[in-house]
Motif scaffolding. Structure first.
Motif, PDB file in Angstrom:
ATOM      1  N   ILE B  79     -12.510 -42.771  14.970  1.00  0.00           N
ATOM      2  CA  ILE B  79     -11.742 -42.693  13.726  1.00  0.00           C
ATOM      3  C   ILE B  79     -10.253 -42.595  14.022  1.00  0.00           C
ATOM      4  O   ILE B  79      -9.431 -43.214  13.335  1.00  0.00           O
ATOM      5  N   ALA B  80      -9.927 -41.872  15.077  1.00  0.00           N
ATOM      6  CA  ALA B  80      -8.518 -41.767  15.464  1.00  0.00           C
ATOM      7  C   ALA B  80      -7.960 -43.150  15.787  1.00  0.00           C
ATOM      8  O   ALA B  80      -6.867 -43.515  15.344  1.00  0.00           O
ATOM      9  N   ASP B  83      -7.505 -45.227  12.556  1.00  0.00           N
ATOM     10  CA  ASP B  83      -6.324 -44.781  11.822  1.00  0.00           C
ATOM     11  C   ASP B  83      -5.066 -45.320  12.471  1.00  0.00           C
ATOM     12  O   ASP B  83      -4.160 -45.827  11.805  1.00  0.00           O
ATOM     13  N   ASN B  84      -5.045 -45.218  13.761  1.00  0.00           N
ATOM     14  CA  ASN B  84      -3.885 -45.681  14.509  1.00  0.00           C
ATOM     15  C   ASN B  84      -3.623 -47.169  14.276  1.00  0.00           C
ATOM     16  O   ASN B  84      -2.516 -47.577  13.945  1.00  0.00           O
ATOM     17  N   GLN B  87      -2.323 -47.865  10.760  1.00  0.00           N
ATOM     18  CA  GLN B  87      -1.006 -47.371  10.393  1.00  0.00           C
ATOM     19  C   GLN B  87       0.121 -48.139  11.060  1.00  0.00           C
ATOM     20  O   GLN B  87       1.215 -48.256  10.521  1.00  0.00           O
ATOM     21  N   ALA B 104      -8.202 -53.210  14.018  1.00  0.00           N
ATOM     22  CA  ALA B 104      -8.790 -51.865  13.947  1.00  0.00           C
ATOM     23  C   ALA B 104     -10.257 -51.906  14.359  1.00  0.00           C
ATOM     24  O   ALA B 104     -10.733 -51.074  15.128  1.00  0.00           O
ATOM     25  N   LYS B 142     -11.446 -46.833   3.873  1.00  0.00           N
ATOM     26  CA  LYS B 142     -10.025 -47.004   4.184  1.00  0.00           C
ATOM     27  C   LYS B 142      -9.513 -48.344   3.646  1.00  0.00           C
ATOM     28  O   LYS B 142      -8.413 -48.452   3.109  1.00  0.00           O
TER      29      LYS B 142
END
Lengths: 206, 206
Positions: B79-80, B83-84, B87, B104, B142
DNA sequence: CAATAATCCGAGTAAATACTCAGCTTCTCA
DNA sequence: TGAGAAGCTGAGTATTTACTCGGATTATTG
């Protein structure tokens, strides 16, 4: 020797024994769907089938062979369905070609979904079955073949990639729909959305 | 009570025991990747870790808890990464949005693929883990959120469907590529093909 | 430096379960 | 019709494996 042999120990020749084998397979499917592979014990299958555990081992050398027989029958039915769905519409418009592919994928998933789920999710580790259970490859090759017929000028590498993309997405969307919203299979919503996604790609790729 | 408790039996307070737990987890991952869930025995994990079986059960109440701890850590990392990747590119063109999604998905699959494979294919039946291991839903939400920010006028039902299609296809193509042709991840071939497929759909859907 | 707590050990236990086998029953066919 | 073949039985065996527990060893703390 990684996987055990899945060839039958003895062939049922009399009507009685053929009935026994059928009953065992039926019970195995039931137990497998209800309990999953690990919690499926041969003793339980025999009990559910109303035969003794000894009879089961008369025809199946081990647990894996039992599941393999089940999977084999399932695959045959799947492939038959796919062939059927693909042959029905032999018209030549790209739109109908994509539509036929989508329908083939959907149809395949209507054959005993519960059993399919167990076989796909838990059985692949059984040696030798992984490949044959792989509907993916079968469907992909059929698509590739169809592409080559329609557009002989298409480079083989390209045809393979397109087939892979089409097959992968159809399979994934269908599977996802089943898990998430089984209704969508009936309402045709998934079918429409898949067409919306794949037709432009297909047209552009040719 | 279907699944067993996966809460730790005792918390490691001293440095020594924290090291032991780490070693056990590392060994568990190794054995799991090499043998699969069923052939992973707690005794083997302990042996591989160089600790006694008793020590293992000091901190993990059962085999499932051991795997659950492993899965939990894996999910956090996944998940990290997602997200990275999402973003980094906050530009607003549809093309770059789709590109970011694809990246992603690809990035997520670069986190210990072997472990991921085992966890996804064999662990879902462990109660409670099925949902949390479901990266699908996380990523889909997301995407849905991103869609709503970009196009507030889009009906929620429509947004959900688009997110589902995008997520499903990215996940499926990535997974398929890994299995079929791991090279494609490096060469960017899959990335390009996914863009080719999804961008027109995305544009048309808005 | 005790005394107490934390950690570690590993032989042993209990339970699950795939599979066997010796003997019985039912069928086939000359 | 009877002898051999095919089929059926199920208690029992062998193995695997998750998990326990009494006691040894090491760390902390007052």
């Amino acid at each position: 020797m990684r996987g055990k042999s899945t060839t039958p120990r003895k062939l049922p020749t009399q009507t009685r024994s053929r009935q026994t084998v059928a009953t065992i397979l039926e019970a195995a499917a039931q137990v497998l769907m209800r309990n999953g592979y690990d919690r499926t014990t041969t003793n339980l299958v025999a009990e559910k089938a109303g035969v003794s555990i000894g009879s089961l081992y008369e025809y199946f050398p081990n647990k894996e062979a039992l599941v393999a027989a089940l999977a084999s029958a399932h695959i045959d039915e799947l492939i038959a369905r796919i062939d059927n769905a693909l042959q029905i519409s032999e018209e030549e418009t790209p739109s109908s070609f994509v539509g036929a592919l989508i329908r083939a994928g959907l149809d395949a998933h209507r054959v005993n979904p519960a059993l399919h789920k167990v076989l796909v999710e838990q059985v692949p580790r059984i040696g030798g079955l992984a490949e044959s259970l792989d509907i993916q490859t079968v469907l992909q090759q059929k698509i590739e073949h169809g592409l080559h017929e329609r557009s002989p000028h298409l480079p083989p590498t390209r045809a393979r990639m397109i087939a892979l993309v089409l097959e992968t997405c159809i399979e994934a969307l269908t599977h996802r729909a089943i898990v998430e919203k089984p209704d969508w299979l009936e309402t045709g919503e998934i079918e429409a959305e898949a067409q919306l996604l794949l037709e432009p790609y297909f047209q552009g790729a040719l």
